[in-house]
Motif scaffolding. Structure first.
Motif, PDB file in Angstrom:
ATOM      1  N   TRP A 243       9.013 -14.647  11.492  1.00  0.00           N
ATOM      2  CA  TRP A 243       7.997 -15.209  10.595  1.00  0.00           C
ATOM      3  C   TRP A 243       6.654 -14.508  10.716  1.00  0.00           C
ATOM      4  N   ASN A 244       6.478 -13.691  11.751  1.00  0.00           N
ATOM      5  CA  ASN A 244       5.193 -13.037  11.949  1.00  0.00           C
ATOM      6  C   ASN A 244       5.264 -11.524  11.738  1.00  0.00           C
ATOM      7  N   GLU A 245       6.259 -11.087  10.991  1.00  0.00           N
ATOM      8  CA  GLU A 245       6.447  -9.647  10.743  1.00  0.00           C
ATOM      9  C   GLU A 245       5.496  -9.124   9.667  1.00  0.00           C
ATOM     10  N   TYR A 246       5.138  -9.979   8.713  1.00  0.00           N
ATOM     11  CA  TYR A 246       4.361  -9.533   7.557  1.00  0.00           C
ATOM     12  C   TYR A 246       3.000 -10.224   7.487  1.00  0.00           C
ATOM     13  N   SER A 247       2.038  -9.481   6.971  1.00  0.00           N
ATOM     14  CA  SER A 247       0.704 -10.050   6.749  1.00  0.00           C
ATOM     15  C   SER A 247       0.563 -10.571   5.320  1.00  0.00           C
ATOM     16  N   GLU A 248       1.377 -10.017   4.417  1.00  0.00           N
ATOM     17  CA  GLU A 248       1.265 -10.419   3.005  1.00  0.00           C
ATOM     18  C   GLU A 248       2.619 -10.350   2.314  1.00  0.00           C
ATOM     19  N   ILE A 249       2.897 -11.381   1.505  1.00  0.00           N
ATOM     20  CA  ILE A 249       4.083 -11.408   0.643  1.00  0.00           C
ATOM     21  C   ILE A 249       3.576 -11.556  -0.781  1.00  0.00           C
ATOM     22  N   ASN A 250       3.795 -10.533  -1.592  1.00  0.00           N
ATOM     23  CA  ASN A 250       3.228 -10.498  -2.941  1.00  0.00           C
ATOM     24  C   ASN A 250       4.306 -10.788  -3.981  1.00  0.00           C
ATOM     25  N   LEU A 251       4.063 -11.828  -4.781  1.00  0.00           N
ATOM     26  CA  LEU A 251       5.024 -12.238  -5.809  1.00  0.00           C
ATOM     27  C   LEU A 251       4.518 -11.963  -7.227  1.00  0.00           C
ATOM     28  N   LYS A 252       3.438 -11.220  -7.352  1.00  0.00           N
ATOM     29  CA  LYS A 252       2.821 -11.004  -8.665  1.00  0.00           C
ATOM     30  C   LYS A 252       3.709 -10.180  -9.601  1.00  0.00           C
ATOM     31  N   PHE A 253       4.496  -9.298  -9.035  1.00  0.00           N
ATOM     32  CA  PHE A 253       5.258  -8.361  -9.855  1.00  0.00           C
ATOM     33  C   PHE A 253       6.605  -8.951 -10.239  1.00  0.00           C
ATOM     34  N   LYS A 254       6.979  -8.780 -11.472  1.00  0.00           N
ATOM     35  CA  LYS A 254       8.187  -9.388 -12.016  1.00  0.00           C
ATOM     36  C   LYS A 254       9.433  -8.964 -11.249  1.00  0.00           C
ATOM     37  N   ASN A 255      10.191  -9.983 -10.801  1.00  0.00           N
ATOM     38  CA  ASN A 255      11.473  -9.770 -10.117  1.00  0.00           C
ATOM     39  C   ASN A 255      11.360  -8.895  -8.872  1.00  0.00           C
ATOM     40  N   GLN A 256      10.187  -8.900  -8.248  1.00  0.00           N
ATOM     41  CA  GLN A 256      10.006  -8.112  -7.027  1.00  0.00           C
ATOM     42  C   GLN A 256       9.299  -8.962  -5.972  1.00  0.00           C
ATOM     43  N   ILE A 257       9.490  -8.573  -4.718  1.00  0.00           N
ATOM     44  CA  ILE A 257       8.706  -9.105  -3.619  1.00  0.00           C
ATOM     45  C   ILE A 257       8.174  -7.911  -2.844  1.00  0.00           C
ATOM     46  N   VAL A 258       6.865  -7.757  -2.837  1.00  0.00           N
ATOM     47  CA  VAL A 258       6.235  -6.632  -2.152  1.00  0.00           C
ATOM     48  C   VAL A 258       5.601  -7.154  -0.864  1.00  0.00           C
ATOM     49  N   CYS A 259       6.045  -6.628   0.276  1.00  0.00           N
ATOM     50  CA  CYS A 259       5.574  -7.153   1.551  1.00  0.00           C
ATOM     51  C   CYS A 259       4.747  -6.100   2.299  1.00  0.00           C
ATOM     52  N   THR A 260       3.749  -6.573   3.004  1.00  0.00           N
ATOM     53  CA  THR A 260       2.915  -5.717   3.846  1.00  0.00           C
ATOM     54  C   THR A 260       3.154  -6.083   5.305  1.00  0.00           C
ATOM     55  N   LYS A 261       3.589  -5.108   6.102  1.00  0.00           N
ATOM     56  CA  LYS A 261       3.889  -5.385   7.498  1.00  0.00           C
ATOM     57  C   LYS A 261       2.624  -5.479   8.342  1.00  0.00           C
ATOM     58  N   ILE A 262       2.751  -6.182   9.445  1.00  0.00           N
ATOM     59  CA  ILE A 262       1.684  -6.230  10.433  1.00  0.00           C
ATOM     60  C   ILE A 262       1.924  -5.089  11.428  1.00  0.00           C
ATOM     61  N   TYR A 263       0.917  -4.185  11.561  1.00  0.00           N
ATOM     62  CA  TYR A 263       1.031  -3.066  12.511  1.00  0.00           C
ATOM     63  C   TYR A 263       0.085  -3.313  13.678  1.00  0.00           C
ATOM     64  N   ASN A 264       0.638  -3.385  14.833  1.00  0.00           N
ATOM     65  CA  ASN A 264      -0.171  -3.616  16.042  1.00  0.00           C
ATOM     66  C   ASN A 264      -0.816  -2.324  16.530  1.00  0.00           C
TER      67      ASN A 264
END
Length: 264
Positions: A243-264
């Motif tokens: 549950w703590n792998e991503y900083s952002e889950i973006n649902l704005k784009f049609k039929n897509q999920i764009v995720c931003t990872k957390i980099y330590n």
């Protein structure tokens, strides 16, 4: 002959009812008021505690009324109007019983979100109307914050469930009601979503209770599709990555999920 007899019986019955009601009414009016005979029933099904029994009773009578005031002196319609004037109350029904009691049934308004603007805070209730805060109780609901300039004083008269088209482009509150109402109707999302944030681009972002990510929703278009994609992601992807792998889950784009990872 039978018809005539039936008519006579009906007349006698009606007259008897009128006489009894007249007697009861006269008896009520002459009965001395007893504060102990005021019964207050408050709808606590939603767990909100904006009003209590003593507060409601204060609309019915005061200390002066407990000394030799007659039951007939109490106007139930006037009492209903006073109680309904409380911003936390949705409906009030007041009536007198044959045995001299005054019954008060109260239903509270149910907020589904709390709005924080730059200068103030207030609720949006389940019907899309704005509701001021209470000194008695704070409701645990979804919090709305961010880039907001929606003053209560100029907005509270509107119902955002039925906002006229001419005003819909002038306020974010109608979109915020649509979103929080959608969340409120789902037991899962109601338990999961803690906050709605309006960012500088006026996109709506969701802050969940579990996980360190934010969910960029964009607008309130295609909510079923967006939340369905998010649910699939929650069920299939997050159990594998954490549950703590991503900083952002973006649902704005049609039929897509764009995720931003957390980099330590």
């Amino acid at each position: 002959m039978n018809k005539i007899l039936q008519i006579i019986l009906w007349i006698i019955t009606i007259v008897a009812i009128v006489v009894v009601l007249s007697f009861v009414n006269k008896s009520q009016k002459s009965r001395v008021f007893d504060a102990e005979q005021v019964r207050v029933n408050i709808d606590y099904e939603t767990e909100n505690r904006f009003v209590d029994e003593d507060g409601v009773k204060s609309y019915v009578f005061n200390v002066k009324d407990t000394t030799n005031k007659l039951l007939g002196d109490f106007d139930v319609l006037n009492i209903e109007q006073k109680i309904s004037g409380n911003s936390a109350i949705k409906d009030a029904q007041v009536y007198k019983t044959i045995d001299g009691k005054i019954i008060v049934n109260v239903k509270q308004r149910r907020p589904i979100a709390r709005v924080f603007t730059r200068n103030e805070s207030y609720y949006i209730d389940e019907y899309g109307s704005l509701m001021p805060l209470s000194n008695n109780y704070t409701s645990r609901v979804v919090v709305i914050s961010g880039i907001l300039n929606e003053p209560f004083a100029s907005r509270y008269k509107f119902n955002y469930q039925n906002l006229p088209d001419s005003l819909s482009s002038k306020t974010l509150l109608d979109d915020l009601f649509i979103l929080t109402n959608y969340i409120d109707k789902s037991s899962f999302w109601k338990a999961q979503i803690e906050q709605v944030y309006v960012n500088k681009d006026l996109d709506l972002e969701l802050i969940p209770k579990v996980g360190n990510h934010k969910i960029v929703l964009g607008g309130v278009d295609n909510l079923d599709n967006k939340f369905s994609r998010l649910m699939v992601f929650y069920k299939k992807a997050l159990p594998k990555t954490g549950w703590n792998e991503y900083s952002e889950i973006n649902l704005k784009f049609k039929n897509q999920i764009v995720c931003t990872k957390i980099y330590n």
